[in-house]
Design an enzyme around this catalytic site. Structure first.
Site: not given
Lengths: 608, 372
Positions: A322, A378, A365
């Protein structure tokens, strides 16, 4: 021209050249007489006693300091036993004496002498290094009885902090035949067999600066090889001293934090690109290589499944997970495929084709903007940004951030990682790019690979508003007289193709990751200094996340934990990356390390 | 092109031929000693050199049959070909990023800088021949010879082969002086040459600079370049009056002497045959030079004169520089000793040059005899 002139000219041509030639050859003859008849005795003696030998005096290698002048690497004297094979008079007596005095048997000595067949004649060959004081005493008392035996004083490289920064400092070792050949092509007579040469790390890349210039002397020796008279002498020139950019204090701190882990961490000055600390764990003790590493020790290092010799900070390539969303977000905003206020819905998964792609948060989310998507990391939001951008535009922005190619750090063996695009895939797999693959790329999985150093530099470029810097390890080079030969200067490789607005949004997201209630890296928070960062969790293998809890997965299948950060958020001075192999989640395994390190950095900022 | 004329062959200079064969034999015997080492059964260097010498004698025989007219008419073509070969070597050297002096043609490797010496001499002969006999040349006339010399010199310096480049310059200067030059121009050119020295210095590789500096001050580098000179002097000096005897030289056999089969081959001779042997060797070589000058003096036209002077100068300077280096009165530049040093291209070139000299010699009398 009158005939009379012509006649004179003819005469000159007939006589003058012959006279000149005669005089020159007479000169040669006289010189030969001088050497062969007049000085015969002198040269005869030199030739019989053989005479003249060349002995080189090794230059002392440059010292290495940290940025504040703390000594990291120096040289210590060491005694070696050596043999000049041509001078040996009674091999049996010598070998049996050596067996007694040094505990090495004849076979071992012969092996050492044979291995060095490429030595010049009459060059002393070391048979045992780092003699103890007793061994020296034993040899010294019997030296006169054994022609051909010598005690040499050599300097031994000493790494004061042992394993600390071992990958960065590197080590030296005896030059091998391949290196010898390589250097002989480039610069003649710089190295000879038996010399030490930088093999790894800074010792290797700055070999030329560190090594200095050998000196030497010509001695007349007697028939037993004993030095009788020094005919000529040239003093060696010591190598230059190197000041690194790292601070040993910060290095120590970061090593402590990584001590029980496998992984790498890099901290750089966000404005200049100077590396303040760089750790790769597990590490090794470079002193092993200078005292003469035993085959057993070498095997233990080389065969260790954790590869302690590998510098993970610059050679380890990992999916960035991420942390890569920084790239996806920047590209998306800059290309206008999303706006700062674009709201996308995350139900916890994204249906694409026949498959369902999950978000790490099963419950989803909900409706979120780019800011919240960065803060909460997310996946579904970034899947969609990635799809809108396409893989080739993602690749463009990745490269703009310095991914996919080496950063150009002055260390050997740096890897460039991998940034895939459609062309690459056609070439590599002879297949077109599938859009489904773009989804994994958008969240830093799949083919994307980056080194911890690249991620730290990426973070620095965000922190300093767009300057992609070359990482620096050498702060200055100083010669033996104290004159500074070279001083490092910030080197801007390129500028990020991002508007101020884009950078501002991304940075506010990164601030939120650490400081907002839903942020994934709240464990990197400091009470007085605001930190910005991004967590990452890189999948090693695809595991159905809900079936097994983290603790039950075998260690080598667990995810890699990433955390990249800079601080203070408003006026960043330091940027860093932390990677913990198989650490699990970035937020829990990597972020605390960064938090503790930054705490130490800001507590002691004045000192370094 | 070939003039196989019995009348002509009567004019072969047998004395000169015998001299050449004596020198060749001395060179081979000495090379045998220089290259035979303990524990080495086959002496490949020596065998190669024998083979080259035979080939060279054939080349010499062919060269002697060719008429001077043919050499003159083809001098320019020969010159251009040798420039192209030099250029190929330079470009190849640039690509492979290393010193490059050879062109490989299958099993044979050719050293174009060797050919360049002869081609320069021939093309200078061609140029001078076009001028009126006995004319002392002024600056405008000398411009073309200077350019003709500077081009190959520049290409050879780039290889880098400093020794051969200097040799080309010396050959040109020798021809220029022999053919006559006004005193003023001589001083002007000398001045210009001295002024260009610092420029040339910049072209030199570090190791070449080191050698020159070492010659000026041998203490500078007792381990590198100075070592060669010292060891060579020990070899020569320890030879004494009568020498240590054939195959008995210790300096060479114990490998103290570097390059003992190429550049330092004369020190092997001096060590093993002593002052007497050395004197005989330099007497033979000196005789060769004087004989060459005599051939030049009696040449029937200016082409023959210039070529004979050029070839003689080529041998003279190689001998002086090489032996001077061995006995420590000249800096170490890589110039081999003709007929003594090991090397295929050099042997062939030298014997080719001798062939041309003999061809000029033979034809000195050919036509006067027929016009009697």
């Amino acid at each position: 021209m009158t005939p009379r002139h012509e006649g004179r000219l003819k005469l000159i041509r007939a006589v003058l050249p012959v006279i000149i030639v005669f005089l020159v050859f007479l000169g040669i003859g006289l010189r030969l007489w001088y050497l062969q008849v007049y000085q015969y005795q002198t040269y005869q003696r030199l030739s019989i006693n053989n005479r003249i030998r060349l002995k080189s005096i090794p230059a002392s290698r440059g010292l290495i300091f940290d940025r504040n002048g703390v000594l990291l690497v120096d040289n210590r004297p060491s005694y070696c036993a050596a043999i000049v094979p041509e001078d040996i008079k009674d091999p049996h007596a010598l070998f049996s004496f050596l067996k007694q005095a040094l505990w090495i048997d004849e076979k071992e000595i012969r092996k050492r002498l044979k291995k060095r067949a490429y030595f010049a004649p009459f060059q002393a060959r070391v048979i045992k290094k780092n003699l103890g004081i007793l061994e020296v005493a034993r040899l010294q008392t019997h030296l006169a009885e054994f022609p051909g035996l010598e005690i040499l004083i050599r300097s031994r490289r000493h790494y004061l902090y042992g394993e600390l920064a071992s990958h960065l400092l590197g080590y030296i070792g005896e030059i091998n035949q391949r290196e010898l050949k390589k250097y002989q092509k480039k610069e003649k007579n710089v190295y000879s067999p038996g010399d030490y040469i930088g093999k790894y790390g800074i010792e290797k890349t700055l070999e030329k600066e560190l090594r200095g210039e050998k000196g030497g002397y010509q001695v007349e020796v007697d028939a037993n090889g004993r030095e009788m008279k020094t005919l000529d002498r040239v003093a060696p020139i010591p190598g230059h001293n190197i000041y690194l950019t790292i601070s040993i204090f910060l290095q120590k701190k970061l090593e402590e934090l990584m001590a029980d882990k496998a992984g790498a961490a890099v901290a750089v000055n966000a404005e200049t690109g100077e590396i303040l600390a760089m750790v790769s764990h597990p590490n090794f003790d470079p002193n092993l290589f200078t005292t003469g590493i035993t085959p057993l020790q070498w095997r233990a290092l080389a065969k260790n499944p954790l590869h302690p010799l590998q510098d993970r900070a610059i050679q380890g390539t990992y999916p960035p997970g991420s942390t890569y969303k920084i790239v996806t977000a920047s590209g998306g905003l800059e290309e206008g495929v999303i706006q700062p206020d674009t709201i996308l819905f995350c139900p916890g998964y994204l249906r694409f084709g026949h498959r369902s792609y999950r978000c790490w948060k099963k419950s989803g989310h909900g409706n979120i903007s780019i800011h919240q998507a960065i803060v909460g990391s997310c996946d579904v939001f970034f899947y969609q940004v990635g799809l809108r951008l396409g893989v080739d535009r993602l690749a463009f922005y990745s490269r703009a951030f310095g991914l996919g190619k080496p950063t150009g750090i002055q260390l050997p063996g740096e890897k460039g990682g991998l940034i895939p695009d459609s062309r690459w895939k056609r070439k590599r797999f002879h297949e077109p790019w599938y859009q489904g693959e773009t989804l994994s790329i958008a969240i830093g999985q799949g083919y994307v690979l980056a080194t911890p150093l690249q991620m730290a530099m990426l973070m620095a470029s965000v922190a300093n508003d767009g300057k992609l810097l070359r990482p620096l390890v050498v702060s200055k080079i100083v010669d033996i007289g104290g004159k500074t030969l070279k001083k490092c200067k910030a080197e801007i490789r390129s500028r990020l193709p991002l508007s101020e607005k884009t950078l501002k949004i991304v940075k506010s997201g990164l601030w939120g990751v650490v400081n907002e209630p839903h942020g994934t890296a709240r464990r990197a928070r400091l009470k007085d200094i605001s930190v910005s960062g991004k967590t990452g969790t890189a999948q090693v293998v695809r595991i159905k996340r809900d079936k097994l809890s983290h603790k039950k997965v075998a260690v080598h299948l667990r995810d890699h934990a990433w955390f990249v950060a800079f601080a203070p958020s408003d006026q960043p001075v330091i940027a860093m990356s932390v990677l913990v192999e198989h650490g699990g989640h970035g937020g829990s395994a990597a972020a605390p390390i960064a938090g503790k390190f930054l705490r130490a950095f800001f507590d002691g900022e004045e000192q370094y | 092109m070939l003039q196989i004329d019995r009348k002509l062959f009567k004019n072969i200079d047998w004395g000169f031929t015998i001299l050449i064969f004596l020198i060749l034999a001395a060179g081979l015997i000495n090379l045998y000693s220089a290259t035979s080492e303990k524990n080495v059964v086959s002496n490949t260097y020596f065998m190669h050199q024998i083979y080259w010498s035979f080939l060279g004698i054939i080349v010499m025989a062919v060269a002697l049959c060719i008429s001077n007219k043919f050499y003159k008419e083809n001098a320019v073509i020969f010159y251009i070909i040798s420039l192209i070969l030099l250029l190929i070597v330079d470009i190849y050297g640039m690509i492979s990023a290393g010193a490059q002096r050879w062109i490989r043609l299958g099993p044979v490797s050719l050293q174009p800088s060797e050919l360049a010496k002869l081609s320069l001499i021939l093309v200078l002969g061609y140029y001078y021949d076009a001028k009126k006999n006995m004319e002392v040349l002024a600056l405008p006339d000398l411009l073309i010879p200077i350019i003709l010399t500077v081009i190959p010199v520049g290409l050879i310096i780039k290889q880098p082969d400093l020794g051969t480049a200097i040799l080309l310059l010396l050959i040109f200067i020798s021809i220029m002086l022999y053919e006559g030059i006004s005193i003023k121009l001589f001083f002007a050119l000398t001045g210009a040459g001295l002024a260009a020295l610092p420029l040339l210095w910049g072209f030199l590789k570090p190791y070449q600079k080191a050698r020159l500096l070492t010659f000026i001050n041998p203490d500078r580098d007792p381990l590198g370049a100075g070592y060669h000179i010292i060891q060579s002097k020990i070899a020569v000096g320890s030879g004494g009056v009568w020498g240590k005897g054939f195959l008995q030289g210790t300096q060479c056999k114990l490998q103290f002497l570097p390059e003992h089969h190429t550049d330092f081959v004369f020190s092997v001779l001096a060590e093993e045959w002593g002052f007497m042997g050395s004197l005989i060797a330099i007497a033979l070589l000196g005789l060769l030079i004087v004989w060459g000058l005599e051939i030049a003096r009696q040449a029937k036209n200016r082409f023959g004169e210039v070529v004979a002077v050029g070839i003689t100068a080529m041998f003279f300077w190689q001998i002086v520089i090489n032996i001077g280096m061995v006995i420590g009165i000249m800096p170490v530049v890589g110039i081999p000793l003709p007929f003594f040093s090991y090397g295929g291209s050099a042997t062939m070139t030298n014997l080719f040059a001798i062939g041309i000299l003999m061809s000029i010699r033979m034809r000195q009398h050919a036509y006067p005899v027929s016009t009697y």
